[in-house]
Write a protein that holds these residues in place. Structure first.
Motif, mmCIF file in Angstrom:
data_model
loop_
_atom_site.group_PDB
_atom_site.id
_atom_site.type_symbol
_atom_site.label_atom_id
_atom_site.label_comp_id
_atom_site.label_asym_id
_atom_site.label_seq_id
_atom_site.Cartn_x
_atom_site.Cartn_y
_atom_site.Cartn_z
ATOM 1 N N SER A 50 0.825 -1.199 0.000
ATOM 2 C CA SER A 50 0.000 0.000 0.000
ATOM 3 C C SER A 50 0.869 1.263 0.000
ATOM 4 O O SER A 50 0.621 2.210 -0.751
ATOM 5 C CB SER A 50 -0.914 0.000 1.225
ATOM 6 O OG SER A 50 -1.661 1.182 1.299
ATOM 7 N N GLU A 51 1.911 1.252 0.839
ATOM 8 C CA GLU A 51 2.823 2.409 0.903
ATOM 9 C C GLU A 51 3.498 2.644 -0.451
ATOM 10 O O GLU A 51 3.586 3.777 -0.929
ATOM 11 C CB GLU A 51 3.871 2.146 1.989
ATOM 12 C CG GLU A 51 4.955 3.200 2.081
ATOM 13 C CD GLU A 51 6.151 2.722 2.867
ATOM 14 O OE1 GLU A 51 7.284 3.108 2.498
ATOM 15 O OE2 GLU A 51 5.974 1.940 3.824
ATOM 16 N N GLU A 76 1.016 4.055 -3.032
ATOM 17 C CA GLU A 76 0.656 5.449 -2.764
ATOM 18 C C GLU A 76 1.789 6.381 -3.197
ATOM 19 O O GLU A 76 1.545 7.442 -3.783
ATOM 20 C CB GLU A 76 0.333 5.648 -1.282
ATOM 21 C CG GLU A 76 -0.223 7.046 -1.007
ATOM 22 C CD GLU A 76 -0.518 7.287 0.462
ATOM 23 O OE1 GLU A 76 -1.271 8.221 0.761
ATOM 24 O OE2 GLU A 76 0.032 6.549 1.317
ATOM 25 N N GLN A 113 1.875 7.252 -6.739
ATOM 26 C CA GLN A 113 0.680 7.983 -7.193
ATOM 27 C C GLN A 113 -0.396 7.033 -7.706
ATOM 28 O O GLN A 113 -1.084 7.307 -8.690
ATOM 29 C CB GLN A 113 1.063 9.003 -8.276
ATOM 30 C CG GLN A 113 2.187 9.962 -7.887
ATOM 31 C CD GLN A 113 1.858 10.779 -6.643
ATOM 32 O OE1 GLN A 113 0.744 11.316 -6.527
ATOM 33 N NE2 GLN A 113 2.789 10.865 -5.717
ATOM 34 N N ARG A 114 -0.587 5.931 -7.008
ATOM 35 C CA ARG A 114 -1.634 4.960 -7.360
ATOM 36 C C ARG A 114 -2.497 4.722 -6.123
ATOM 37 O O ARG A 114 -2.554 3.629 -5.570
ATOM 38 C CB ARG A 114 -0.980 3.660 -7.859
ATOM 39 C CG ARG A 114 -0.187 3.867 -9.157
ATOM 40 C CD ARG A 114 0.878 2.819 -9.416
ATOM 41 N NE ARG A 114 0.335 1.478 -9.646
ATOM 42 C CZ ARG A 114 1.087 0.416 -9.968
ATOM 43 N NH1 ARG A 114 2.407 0.581 -10.150
ATOM 44 N NH2 ARG A 114 0.546 -0.769 -10.150
ATOM 45 N N PRO A 115 -3.199 5.778 -5.652
ATOM 46 C CA PRO A 115 -3.907 5.701 -4.370
ATOM 47 C C PRO A 115 -5.030 4.672 -4.341
ATOM 48 O O PRO A 115 -5.265 4.048 -3.299
ATOM 49 C CB PRO A 115 -4.443 7.127 -4.177
ATOM 50 C CG PRO A 115 -4.483 7.712 -5.554
ATOM 51 C CD PRO A 115 -3.345 7.111 -6.285
ATOM 52 N N ASP A 116 -5.746 4.500 -5.441
ATOM 53 C CA ASP A 116 -6.829 3.513 -5.437
ATOM 54 C C ASP A 116 -6.285 2.104 -5.242
ATOM 55 O O ASP A 116 -6.863 1.293 -4.504
ATOM 56 C CB ASP A 116 -7.626 3.605 -6.744
ATOM 57 C CG ASP A 116 -8.399 4.905 -6.854
ATOM 58 O OD1 ASP A 116 -8.609 5.555 -5.804
ATOM 59 O OD2 ASP A 116 -8.775 5.284 -7.989
ATOM 60 N N ALA A 170 -3.496 1.425 -3.763
ATOM 61 C CA ALA A 170 -2.981 1.374 -2.393
ATOM 62 C C ALA A 170 -4.085 0.989 -1.417
ATOM 63 O O ALA A 170 -3.893 0.159 -0.524
ATOM 64 C CB ALA A 170 -2.387 2.729 -2.014
ATOM 65 N N LEU A 172 -4.557 6.471 5.247
ATOM 66 C CA LEU A 172 -4.733 6.542 3.796
ATOM 67 C C LEU A 172 -6.029 7.280 3.453
ATOM 68 O O LEU A 172 -6.063 8.140 2.552
ATOM 69 C CB LEU A 172 -4.760 5.119 3.232
ATOM 70 C CG LEU A 172 -4.575 4.944 1.726
ATOM 71 C CD1 LEU A 172 -3.248 5.508 1.255
ATOM 72 C CD2 LEU A 172 -4.667 3.448 1.382
ATOM 73 N N ARG A 194 -5.487 11.075 4.192
ATOM 74 C CA ARG A 194 -4.718 11.750 3.146
ATOM 75 C C ARG A 194 -5.518 11.873 1.849
ATOM 76 O O ARG A 194 -5.255 12.768 1.038
ATOM 77 C CB ARG A 194 -3.409 11.006 2.892
ATOM 78 C CG ARG A 194 -2.409 11.145 4.029
ATOM 79 C CD ARG A 194 -1.049 10.591 3.654
ATOM 80 N NE ARG A 194 -1.059 9.146 3.455
ATOM 81 C CZ ARG A 194 -0.866 8.230 4.413
ATOM 82 N NH1 ARG A 194 -0.662 8.630 5.662
ATOM 83 N NH2 ARG A 194 -0.863 6.935 4.126
ATOM 84 N N GLY A 195 -6.495 11.005 1.681
ATOM 85 C CA GLY A 195 -7.358 11.069 0.501
ATOM 86 C C GLY A 195 -8.613 11.882 0.728
ATOM 87 O O GLY A 195 -9.560 11.812 -0.082
#
Length: 552
Positions: free
Chosen positions: A378-379, A382, A385-388, A390, A414, A417-418
């Motif tokens: 996940s880290e 993120e 730049q791939r938050p979904d 993550a 997470l 931050r989103g």
């Protein structure tokens, strides 16, 4: 008095041995009584077993049988029989340390202080250190009413100056006093030992430790310097002395001293940690070369150590190579996780993810390492730049490690931050509901309420509870200060935020402290704090917001 056995296994084991006492060959033990005692033991009839063993011991010249009779009587809680068996044992083996130790134990069980002191003197009169060690072993086992007698015996030993004349003996006895819940006696023995043996290196090391604990770092350093050069120190004192240097912040000196001690993977790893803390890349590189040159084919544990050292040096190719060479077995799962980190640093993202997925699919893998693999995936995503993706990685992990607080906390951060604030609060709430004493979750919940929703009054009880649980945590102190400031309690806020900043030079703490200073009219101080925070991380969102708001 509570008359009870300490340990069944310790008492029963000798009874099952073949009789082989000194007089056994000349005159066999009365086999009928011995067998009757064994049968009674097997049936759980301890009183009968004690009676039969005593009968056998009284007519046998075998000291081992008398010892068994004594221990069975103690186990059966038959003090009169135990005394008679012990008397027979003493007659047959008057110089036996085991007999004297048993006599001391029996005297303490019966509450006989004077008898116990007589046995103590006999033990301490034995040549060498064995009698003293036997005394320590017996007294350390005292519990309940027996411990009351043991404490009195310990005080009499100290008052009558019966201790062996070495500092190590005094320190061991001080440790015994502490185990007996007599802290004043323990402290008294230590102080007396330091005064009596001032030139013993152990005394100087202990004095340094006490000075450090009292806040006198300069005095502690002077006491350590009085120990002399590393060559003058006994081998067994080099590690603890290095540890004291590290606690004083002298990490480079600590690593250098530890290098003079006998080395193993533990000392190499500790030296590496101290050199990292000292920000000494040259020292780290020298250590890496030293360990690398020890063997042409390093063991798996040594490869793991070399991988850690290569990571500390940011030699990512080397780190990946060392980790890749660790076979299945101890350390393999850790190596896979660390190798994925090295691959990520080498911009081999796909390879890193493949390795993490392999670890996640391995049913034989260590559970904690598997959990960490989801967290790192996940880290990594993120940061790329791939938050979904993550979030998907954390969700996937939570299906395996349901309600795991570490994973829930990671997902909450997470979400925060989103800008999914309510989802973040929901995850933190789940952690708190399961463990109301989780200071980290309480602090995060309260701070998120305050910072992201402006519900400062609602946030206050959470950060106050976190502060009660973790009063030395800089992030917690910062949260409490920030909430107090927004509730109009500027003086209290300033005191808290200054403490937080003194403990941790964090850009978010700098943002909060700078704002309080600025609004209090102390603008030069605010600018200085913000500048210091920017040197740590100029892109921190809280710091950027503060500087954009006030334009210092």
């Amino acid at each position: 008095m509570n008359w009870r056995p300490r340990s069944w296994s310790a008492l029963l084991f000798p009874m099952l041995l073949v009789f082989a006492g000194p007089g056994a060959a000349a005159l066999p033990p009365p086999i009928g009584d011995v067998m009757a005692g064994e049968f009674a033991l097997q049936e759980g009839n301890l009183k009968a077993a004690a009676r039969y063993y005593l009968l056998a011991a009284q007519v046998s010249p075998d000291a081992g049988l008398a010892e068994r009779a004594t221990r069975v009587a103690v186990l059966a809680e038959q003090p009169a029989m135990a005394e008679r068996a012990l008397a027979r044992w003493r007659a047959l083996a008057p110089d036996s340390l085991s007999m004297r130790a048993a006599a001391l134990s029996l005297a303490m069980r019966q509450g006989g202080h004077e008898q116990a002191m007589q046995e103590v003197r006999e033990l301490l009169s034995a040549p060498g250190d064995e009698g003293f060690q036997a005394l320590l072993a017996v007294m350390a086992q005292a519990r309940g009413d027996e411990a009351v007698i043991a404490r009195g015996v310990a005080r009499s030993i100290h008052q009558e100056a019966l201790l062996p004349s070495t500092l190590s003996s005094w320190l061991q006895f001080a440790g015994l006093a502490r185990r007996l819940d007599d802290r004043p006696l323990s402290d008294q023995i230590v102080e007396a030992g330091l005064a009596r043996f001032p030139d013993d290196p152990r005394a100087r090391l202990l004095r340094a430790s006490r000075l450090r604990e009292a806040g006198d770092d300069a005095g502690a350093r002077a006491a350590l310097q009085a120990l002399g050069d590393a060559d003058d120190l006994p081998d067994e004192l080099r590690r603890p002395t290095a540890g004291e240097l590290a606690r004083l912040g002298a990490f480079r000196e600590a690593a250098a001293l530890l290098a003079t001690a006998p080395q193993d993977d533990g000392t190499y790893g500790q030296r590496a940690a101290w050199l990292v803390a000292a920000e000494d890349p040259a020292g780290l590189l020298a250590l890496y070369r030293e360990v690398e040159g020890l063997a042409a084919a390093p063991s798996p544990s040594r490869r793991l150590l070399l991988g850690h050292l290569a990571e500390a040096l940011e030699h990512w190719d080397d780190a990946e190579r060392w980790y890749a060479g660790i076979p299945r077995g101890a350390g393999h799962d850790t190596a896979m996780l660390r190798r994925a980190r090295a691959l990520d640093q080498l911009d081999r993202t796909a390879d890193a993810l493949d390795l993490l997925h392999e670890l996640q699919a391995d049913e034989s893998a260590d559970g904690e390492r598997q959990r960490d693999s989801y967290l790192f995936e996940s880290e990594l995503l993120e940061r790329r730049q791939r938050p979904d993706e993550a979030l998907t990685a954390i969700d996937k992990g939570l299906k395996v490690f349901e309600d795991d607080p570490v994973m829930l906390y990671a997902r909450a951060m997470l979400h925060e931050r989103g800008d999914r604030v309510e989802a973040a609060l929901a995850d933190l709430r789940r952690i708190i509901d399961e463990n109301p004493e989780d200071a980290q979750a309480l602090n995060a919940y309260g701070y998120t309420l305050a910072d992201r929703t402006g519900r400062f009054a609602e946030a206050l009880p959470y950060v106050e509870r976190a502060y009660a649980l973790a009063p030395e945590s800089a992030p917690v102190i910062d949260s409490l200060g920030w909430v107090n400031f927004n509730l109009g309690r500027t003086e209290r806020a300033l005191e808290l935020l200054q403490r937080a900043w003194a403990r941790l030079k964090d850009p978010e703490i700098a943002a909060h402290l700078g704002e309080v200073l600025w609004t209090s009219g102390r603008r030069d101080e605010a600018r200085a704090v913000w500048l210091a925070g920017a040197e740590v991380d100029a892109d921190n969102p809280a710091l950027r917001r503060a500087m954009e708001k006030f334009k210092p």
